[in-house]
Write a protein that holds these residues in place. Sequence first.
Motif, short mmCIF file in Angstrom:
data_model
loop_
_atom_site.label_atom_id
_atom_site.label_comp_id
_atom_site.label_asym_id
_atom_site.label_seq_id
_atom_site.Cartn_x
_atom_site.Cartn_y
_atom_site.Cartn_z
N ARG A 54 17.73 -27.70 -0.73
CA ARG A 54 17.79 -28.06 -2.15
C ARG A 54 18.77 -29.20 -2.38
O ARG A 54 18.47 -30.17 -3.10
CB ARG A 54 18.19 -26.85 -2.99
N ASP A 55 19.94 -29.13 -1.74
CA ASP A 55 20.96 -30.16 -1.93
C ASP A 55 20.53 -31.52 -1.36
O ASP A 55 20.96 -32.55 -1.86
CB ASP A 55 22.27 -29.72 -1.29
N GLY A 56 19.70 -31.53 -0.33
CA GLY A 56 19.28 -32.79 0.28
C GLY A 56 17.96 -33.34 -0.23
O GLY A 56 17.60 -34.47 0.09
N ALA A 57 17.26 -32.58 -1.06
CA ALA A 57 15.90 -32.97 -1.45
C ALA A 57 15.85 -34.27 -2.24
O ALA A 57 15.01 -35.14 -1.94
CB ALA A 57 15.24 -31.85 -2.23
N ALA A 58 16.68 -34.45 -3.22
CA ALA A 58 16.62 -35.67 -4.04
C ALA A 58 16.86 -36.90 -3.18
O ALA A 58 16.16 -37.91 -3.31
CB ALA A 58 17.63 -35.59 -5.19
N ILE A 80 8.83 -29.46 3.77
CA ILE A 80 8.24 -29.27 2.44
C ILE A 80 9.33 -29.28 1.38
O ILE A 80 9.20 -29.94 0.35
CB ILE A 80 7.43 -27.96 2.39
N GLY A 81 10.41 -28.58 1.63
CA GLY A 81 11.49 -28.49 0.64
C GLY A 81 12.19 -29.81 0.38
O GLY A 81 12.53 -30.14 -0.75
N MET A 82 12.39 -30.59 1.43
CA MET A 82 13.12 -31.85 1.25
C MET A 82 12.24 -33.00 0.80
O MET A 82 12.68 -33.86 0.04
CB MET A 82 13.86 -32.22 2.54
N PHE A 83 11.00 -33.03 1.27
CA PHE A 83 10.15 -34.18 0.96
C PHE A 83 9.04 -33.87 -0.03
O PHE A 83 8.30 -34.76 -0.42
CB PHE A 83 9.58 -34.76 2.26
N GLY A 84 8.90 -32.62 -0.43
CA GLY A 84 7.93 -32.26 -1.45
C GLY A 84 6.66 -31.69 -0.89
O GLY A 84 6.12 -32.17 0.10
N CYS A 116 19.94 -30.33 7.82
CA CYS A 116 19.45 -31.19 6.74
C CYS A 116 20.15 -32.55 6.68
O CYS A 116 20.07 -33.25 5.67
CB CYS A 116 19.50 -30.50 5.39
N GLU A 117 20.84 -32.93 7.73
CA GLU A 117 21.49 -34.24 7.76
C GLU A 117 20.43 -35.32 7.87
O GLU A 117 19.45 -35.18 8.60
CB GLU A 117 22.44 -34.33 8.95
N ILE A 118 20.64 -36.41 7.16
CA ILE A 118 19.71 -37.53 7.20
C ILE A 118 20.38 -38.66 7.97
O ILE A 118 21.47 -39.12 7.61
CB ILE A 118 19.34 -37.99 5.78
N VAL A 119 19.73 -39.09 9.05
CA VAL A 119 20.24 -40.15 9.90
C VAL A 119 19.13 -41.19 10.08
O VAL A 119 17.98 -40.84 10.34
CB VAL A 119 20.67 -39.60 11.28
#
Length: 159
Positions: free
Chosen positions: A8-12, A35-39, A142-145
Motif C-alpha cells: 500500500r505504501d509503495g503503490a502510488a 497487483i497491489g503496487m501496479f494495479g 517493495c523497494e524500487i530500484v
Amino acid sequence: ALGHDQVRDGAARARSLGVDLVVSSPLTRAIQTGIGMFGAARHLLIEAGHTEHVVASCDVGRPTSVLKTEYDHLDFDHLDETWWPQGPLDELGIPIESVEDCLRRVASFKAWLAARPEDAIAVVGHSAFFWHFTGGRRFANCEIVEWSLGQARELPESN
C-alpha cells in the motif's frame, strides 16, 4: 499485515513510474505485490525465470492449475504445472536448487529481459534471486530500484 502495508505504501510511487510492462514471478506473494503496487487493471506478465532461489518450503510454488483458479484474469498457460526449480530433495521433501542452477536462471532471465521490446519493465520477484541478479545487493520488501545496463541505483523518493 506488514507486507500489505508495504505494498500500500509503495503503490502510488510504483504506479507513477510509467513502466511499459510488469513481470511477476508466479509465487503468490509476488503476484499479490505486482497487483497491489501496479494495479489490478494493468496487464501482469507471469514468468517463472526469476522465481525465488529454492532453498526452503516457502520458495516452492503452487501448481499452475491452482493459480489459474485464484487469478483467472492472468495467463499461466505458458507455464508447466510444476514451474518452480526442481533439485534434490532435502530431508523434508523440499526440492533444493543449487547456486549454480540459480545462476544459470539469472543469466537466462537477464537475456530474456534484454530481448524484450519494452523500454521500462518492472520486475516483481524475490530477495535471493535479486541478490544473485545484482551480484550481492540486498533489497527491502517493495523497494524500487532502477536497473539499467548492469548497474542499479535507487530511485529518488517522489515529492
